[in-house]
Design a protein around this motif. Structure first.
Motif, short mmCIF file in Angstrom:
data_model
loop_
_atom_site.label_atom_id
_atom_site.label_comp_id
_atom_site.label_asym_id
_atom_site.label_seq_id
_atom_site.Cartn_x
_atom_site.Cartn_y
_atom_site.Cartn_z
N ALA A 1 -27.74 -36.59 34.86
CA ALA A 1 -26.87 -37.10 33.72
C ALA A 1 -25.36 -36.82 33.99
O ALA A 1 -24.71 -37.69 33.71
CB ALA A 1 -27.22 -36.79 32.25
N MET A 2 -25.32 -35.66 34.52
CA MET A 2 -23.80 -35.27 34.61
C MET A 2 -23.35 -35.87 35.89
O MET A 2 -22.06 -36.02 35.79
CB MET A 2 -23.78 -33.71 34.84
CG MET A 2 -22.25 -33.21 34.97
SD MET A 2 -22.39 -31.45 35.19
CE MET A 2 -22.96 -30.72 33.89
N SER B 1 -22.63 -40.88 27.63
CA SER B 1 -23.51 -40.74 26.43
C SER B 1 -24.80 -39.90 26.91
O SER B 1 -25.26 -38.97 26.47
CB SER B 1 -23.92 -42.15 26.11
OG SER B 1 -24.96 -41.88 24.78
N ALA B 2 -25.19 -40.33 28.10
CA ALA B 2 -26.40 -39.83 28.77
C ALA B 2 -26.00 -38.13 29.08
O ALA B 2 -26.70 -37.41 29.05
CB ALA B 2 -26.78 -40.59 29.98
N CYS B 3 -24.90 -37.95 29.47
CA CYS B 3 -24.45 -36.63 29.81
C CYS B 3 -24.44 -35.64 28.63
O CYS B 3 -24.96 -34.72 28.59
CB CYS B 3 -23.09 -36.79 30.62
SG CYS B 3 -22.46 -35.19 31.07
N VAL B 4 -23.61 -36.28 27.52
CA VAL B 4 -23.59 -35.26 26.27
C VAL B 4 -25.08 -35.11 25.84
O VAL B 4 -25.37 -34.13 25.37
CB VAL B 4 -22.64 -36.20 25.27
CG1 VAL B 4 -22.88 -35.25 24.26
CG2 VAL B 4 -21.41 -35.95 26.00
N GLY B 5 -25.73 -36.19 25.89
CA GLY B 5 -27.07 -36.06 25.26
C GLY B 5 -28.01 -35.01 26.15
O GLY B 5 -28.55 -34.29 25.44
N ALA B 6 -27.70 -34.98 27.34
CA ALA B 6 -28.43 -33.93 28.30
C ALA B 6 -28.05 -32.65 27.97
O ALA B 6 -29.01 -31.84 27.83
CB ALA B 6 -28.43 -34.45 29.79
#
Length: 230
Positions: free
Chosen positions: A154-155, A171-176
């Motif tokens: 994600a990062m 969004s994926a990074c923060v969610g992970a």
């Protein structure tokens, strides 16, 4: 973002219902399982609202939907964790992280992000190790490796320096990252020591993480174009 907001209203309402009712964990029931899983069900609807054709043509979106399904099953198992279903829940969420990692893909590779996540994951396991015993010694190691890998993928998608990012990748990074905070809080509270307000921290970060990861499935830029530029 504005166009997706209205589709998330049911999710926000279901989340409010969970926190308002705040059913005691000491008396698990199918009703409490339903209330806990309801926000995740709403995220299923959120993705399905984009159409079956969207899910079929975007493999990443279909994998995130599958991850949400396994998450709901894991949530249900954890309702009865005191009755011996904690490992079952752990397994369901391990599958979820595999599906999310697959959805995020392996491009760009970004080995620096991978090294950072390896250090963070290793440090977390090193801290937890002395509190673990029996099968949890290796089960937690495998789980941390899987969620750390998911966090790396994600990062890696957020290439801020090269201007190769979209709001969905962010969004994926923060969610992970929020998912990792939620699971670390569970581990500390379950194996190490009581964490103040643990349930609120766990569920608030968990629901936010799942919402952001579901949002990341709604890609606004052609995926192949993004990969070529990266």
């Amino acid at each position: 973002v504005k166009s997706e907001g209205p589709k998330l209203v049911p999710f926000f309402k279901a989340t409010c219902v969970y926190f308002v009712l705040w059913l005691p964990t000491s008396s698990p029931s199918w009703f409490s399982a339903l209330i806990k899983c309801l926000p995740i069900f709403c995220l299923w609807v959120f993705l399905l609202a984009h159409g079956i054709n969207f899910l079929v043509s975007h493999r990443s979106a279909s994998r995130i939907l599958a991850g949400l399904i396994f998450s709901a099953v894991g949530d249900a198992f954890l309702i009865w964790q005191e009755q011996g279903y904690f490992i079952h829940g752990l397994l369901m969420f391990a599958i979820t992280h595999i599906l999310y990692s697959s959805a995020f893909g392996m491009k760009p590779l970004d080995l620096k992000a991978g090294l950072l996540m390896a250090i963070v994951s290793s440090s977390c396991y090193a801290f937890l190790y002395s509190y673990l015993s029996g099968p949890f010694t290796y089960l937690v190691a495998v789980y941390i490796a899987l969620i750390g890998f998911m966090g790396w993928r994600a990062m890696a998608g957020v290439q801020l320096c090269n201007d190769l990012w979209t709001w969905t990748k962010l969004s994926a990074c923060v969610g992970a990252m929020l998912f990792m905070v939620s699971d670390l809080t569970i581990a500390l509270n379950e194996f190490c020591f009581p964490v103040p307000y643990s349930r609120f921290i766990i569920m608030a970060t968990y629901y936010a993480a799942q919402m952001l990861i579901a949002l990341s499935a709604v890609e606004t830029r052609d995926e192949e174009d993004f990969r070529k530029r990266s």
